[in-house]
Scaffold this motif. Sequence first.
Motif, PDB file in Angstrom:
ATOM      1  N   PRO A 278      19.037 -34.121  36.718  1.00  0.00           N
ATOM      2  CA  PRO A 278      18.898 -32.667  36.641  1.00  0.00           C
ATOM      3  C   PRO A 278      18.079 -32.166  35.448  1.00  0.00           C
ATOM      4  CG  PRO A 278      21.045 -33.322  35.838  1.00  0.00           C
ATOM      5  CD  PRO A 278      20.378 -34.578  36.340  1.00  0.00           C
ATOM      6  N   ALA A 279      17.808 -33.023  34.483  1.00  0.00           N
ATOM      7  CA  ALA A 279      17.125 -32.584  33.258  1.00  0.00           C
ATOM      8  C   ALA A 279      15.676 -33.070  33.219  1.00  0.00           C
ATOM      9  CB  ALA A 279      17.869 -33.108  32.034  1.00  0.00           C
ATOM     10  N   PRO A 280      14.741 -32.204  32.777  1.00  0.00           N
ATOM     11  CA  PRO A 280      13.344 -32.632  32.653  1.00  0.00           C
ATOM     12  C   PRO A 280      13.194 -33.654  31.529  1.00  0.00           C
ATOM     13  CG  PRO A 280      13.611 -30.417  31.781  1.00  0.00           C
ATOM     14  CD  PRO A 280      14.926 -30.810  32.382  1.00  0.00           C
ATOM     15  N   ILE A 281      12.193 -34.518  31.669  1.00  0.00           N
ATOM     16  CA  ILE A 281      11.940 -35.570  30.678  1.00  0.00           C
ATOM     17  C   ILE A 281      10.920 -35.061  29.668  1.00  0.00           C
ATOM     18  CG2 ILE A 281      11.086 -37.911  30.327  1.00  0.00           C
ATOM     19  CD1 ILE A 281      11.832 -38.463  33.268  1.00  0.00           C
ATOM     20  N   SER A 282      11.287 -35.069  28.392  1.00  0.00           N
ATOM     21  CA  SER A 282      10.343 -34.648  27.349  1.00  0.00           C
ATOM     22  C   SER A 282       9.501 -35.838  26.918  1.00  0.00           C
ATOM     23  CB  SER A 282      11.083 -34.051  26.157  1.00  0.00           C
ATOM     24  OG  SER A 282      11.836 -35.036  25.495  1.00  0.00           O
TER      25      SER A 282
END
Length: 163
Positions: free
Chosen positions: A82-86
């Motif tokens: 669910p979280a974008p990859i930085s």
Amino acid sequence: MNWYVVYAQAQKELVAYQNLVKQGFAAYLPRYRKNCRHARRVYAVMAPLFPRYLFVRMDPTSQRWRSINGTIGVSYLLSDGPAPISIPDEIIETIHAREQDGMVQVMPPAFIKGQKLAVTDGPFTDLQGIFECVEDDHRVILLLDFMGRIVRTRLPGHAVTAA
């Protein structure tokens, strides 16, 4: 704020960039000068350094980042669940450092015609061949002895090294 990677629709990197900027995101589309040939004419165009990829700087805790996936020209924001990859700021800084007049300066590999090269990446890893030339898109043309035949092969410059 961190940088994140956006995967764009085919040939729509500039459209995605423009629409992300309109939405208030800080977007970055690194481009380079590419020579194209058509009907015996050679002309230069600005092409994406990473086809189908661009970068967006945001804070996912305070910005509505899910709207990026619905942006015209965007396929999706790279994420891990669910979280974008930085990505590290150093990657973007390195690309910015190679820019002149809004274009990333890409240097072709410096090999001599007839030089023996070893393939270090891809399906032909560990094979050796003879360097022929570098094409406009900085791909190396290599003559490989493959299955008893000399095969003319196009490889990315980073995939070969001097043997």
